[in-house]
Structures are given as C-alpha cells and as structure tokens.
Design a protein around this motif. Sequence first.
Motif, PDB file in Angstrom:
ATOM      1  N   TRP A  99      11.763  46.403  16.766  1.00 31.82           N
ATOM      2  CA  TRP A  99      10.968  47.351  17.551  1.00 31.82           C
ATOM      3  C   TRP A  99      10.809  46.870  18.997  1.00 31.82           C
ATOM      4  N   ILE A 102      11.776  48.881  22.144  1.00 37.28           N
ATOM      5  CA  ILE A 102      10.921  49.875  22.805  1.00 37.28           C
ATOM      6  C   ILE A 102      10.372  49.367  24.139  1.00 37.28           C
ATOM      7  N   PRO A 103       9.691  48.197  24.166  1.00 37.69           N
ATOM      8  CA  PRO A 103       9.180  47.749  25.466  1.00 37.69           C
ATOM      9  C   PRO A 103      10.275  47.364  26.449  1.00 37.69           C
ATOM     10  N   SER A 157      13.983  53.160  17.846  1.00 36.06           N
ATOM     11  CA  SER A 157      13.239  52.689  19.011  1.00 36.06           C
ATOM     12  C   SER A 157      13.340  53.673  20.180  1.00 36.06           C
ATOM     13  N   GLN A 160      11.077  56.556  19.380  1.00 32.87           N
ATOM     14  CA  GLN A 160       9.680  56.164  19.546  1.00 32.87           C
ATOM     15  C   GLN A 160       9.316  56.063  21.022  1.00 32.87           C
ATOM     16  N   ALA A 161      10.226  55.531  21.835  1.00 33.14           N
ATOM     17  CA  ALA A 161       9.960  55.407  23.270  1.00 33.14           C
ATOM     18  C   ALA A 161       9.744  56.777  23.899  1.00 33.14           C
ATOM     19  N   TYR A 164       6.409  58.079  22.867  1.00 37.24           N
ATOM     20  CA  TYR A 164       5.310  57.453  23.612  1.00 37.24           C
ATOM     21  C   TYR A 164       5.080  58.164  24.948  1.00 37.24           C
ATOM     22  N   SER A 242       4.286  51.731  28.408  1.00 35.79           N
ATOM     23  CA  SER A 242       5.102  50.520  28.515  1.00 35.79           C
ATOM     24  C   SER A 242       4.315  49.284  28.098  1.00 35.79           C
ATOM     25  N   ALA A 245       3.491  49.334  24.268  1.00 24.31           N
ATOM     26  CA  ALA A 245       4.664  48.927  23.492  1.00 24.31           C
ATOM     27  C   ALA A 245       4.878  47.424  23.587  1.00 24.31           C
ATOM     28  N   GLU A 248       2.462  45.651  21.312  1.00 24.17           N
ATOM     29  CA  GLU A 248       2.822  45.852  19.908  1.00 24.17           C
ATOM     30  C   GLU A 248       3.986  44.968  19.463  1.00 24.17           C
TER      31      GLU A 248
END
Length: 296
Positions: A99, A102-103, A157, A160-161, A164, A242, A245, A248
């Motif tokens: 995951w 994502i960031p 990912s 999910q991004a 977000y 950002s 994420a 997390e």
Amino acid sequence: MWVLYALMAAVFFAVVHLLDEYCIDEIFEKPWIGVITSALASLVVLIPLPFILPFVGWQWPTYSILLLAISAGVLIQVSQLLYFNALANTNAGIVAAYWNIIPAILPILSYFIFGRILTPNQYIGIVILIFASNLMLLSDHNLETRASAFLCMIGASVLQAISYLIQDSVYDQCSFIVGFTLMTGGIIMIGVFPLVFKKVRSTLNTRGGLLGSSIKLFVLIEITNLIALAFAQKSIKEGSPSLVAAVETTMPGFTFLIALIVFSIFKIKYDTKIFMNIWKKYMALIVMIIGVYLVS
C-alpha cells in the motif's frame, strides 16, 4: 488531530488485513467472495442508519457531489477486489507494505491535478515512512514477493489514490456523515452487483455452510473495516490526502505489533516469519515515529 485519525485508521486496517488473510486461507474458495461478504456485512451494519439520519442534520448534496461520493466507494470496492487477490498470493505483511505505492503517487497526482505543494519536511517524512515500512517488509521476507500480488496491489493502490482525491473534494462540499454514508453506499452497490450472475450464486452455494457459520466473523471484520474507513476519511477531511496516505504506511508496523500481542497473550502463531529479525522491526517502528512527526 488528523494525524491521530490516520494512525487509528492504520491500526484498524492492520486488524482487517490479518482477519482477511485468515478468511482467504480458510473460508473463501475464491478471493472475490470477500468483496461480496464485505458488502453484505456492510449492509447489515448500516440497516439502522435510516433511523439515525433525521437526528444528524442530514442534507442531500448536489448531484455531482453525490455521484462523486458513490464513485469513490466504487473505486474502494474494486480496489478491495484486487487486494483480496493479492492476499491469495502472499500474506498480510507484504500486502500492507505494498500500500506504500499510494503515498508515493498521491503527491504527484495532487500536484498535477490541484497544484498542491507540501513543505520540505513533509516530503522528507513521506520518504522516511515509505523507507521504514519497506524495512519492515524486507526483515520479514528478504524480497520473497510474488509478481502477481505486486501487480494487483499497483492497481489497488492507484484506485485508492484516486479515491482519496475524490474524497477530499467531496468533503469540501458536504458534511462527514453525508459523505461517509454515500461512499459506503457505493461500496455496497458494487459489492452486491456480482450476485446477479448465476455462476457467482452457484459458487457461493457450494460454500454456503461454511460461509453461513462465519457470518459473525464477516460482520466483525466489516465493522472493523468501516471504523478504519471512517477514521481514514475523517483524517482526509481535516488533513491532506497525501499526508494521510503517508501516515497510513505505519500499517505494517501495527500488523507486526498486533500479531506479536496475539502470539504473546493467546499463544496463537500467526506467521513465524513475523518474528524474524525482530530488532530490525523495532528500529523500523522508531523510524516510523520520526516520519509521522515530520509529516504532521
């Protein structure tokens, strides 16, 4: 305050990952069954909602925001499908670390779509958190990952991004309870949609007894998942997607700590590899704390 919400989301998501891996290994014949059971469990959990809404000042948003909120829920559920497929090929620790994609991509998307720029310390914190999370991964598995799981998690990912960023836009236009309810509605809608296909219903029938006996577990998992989603979405509403994420990425650390506690208290072995190179994992946890401090 958003940091606390993001950390709580990571804790609850870590619990969900561990429980989901058990379901994939022991209960589900096919990974996609997890999407349907989670949607049905969410439906059960949300049944009381119509009786609560009149007391929370419900106001319908515009049609564009309504569609955006539902779309965010749909993206989350499709991402869940890819996540369940990844769990079928590897374990929760590796999936939790994946995951981190994502960031890595959210600041780029945020910059090109909204022109948002973070502070130097926040960018450094994101890099530190990604590094620490991957240190946790490498101390477990020494690069023993599977390409299929990795590809699934890239897709999960990215979805999910995007979700977000949509959530961030939705919460700019409506209250938290309205946005969260509509997104959960999207999760349920796409989750139960496969039931229209006879082949899907037939596959579920073959596992009917085992699935039926596990209803309490499914509801428990989905309650935990909804709590995690609520914390995550609340942190997005008050902070930056950002940075949320990035915080997390502590999920692998919480996965390790929870497994350690379960093993120590209940004498239940989850995965012996979790306890390999334990000093590296403690070091990774310390680095994670530094990263969280920088992004906050």
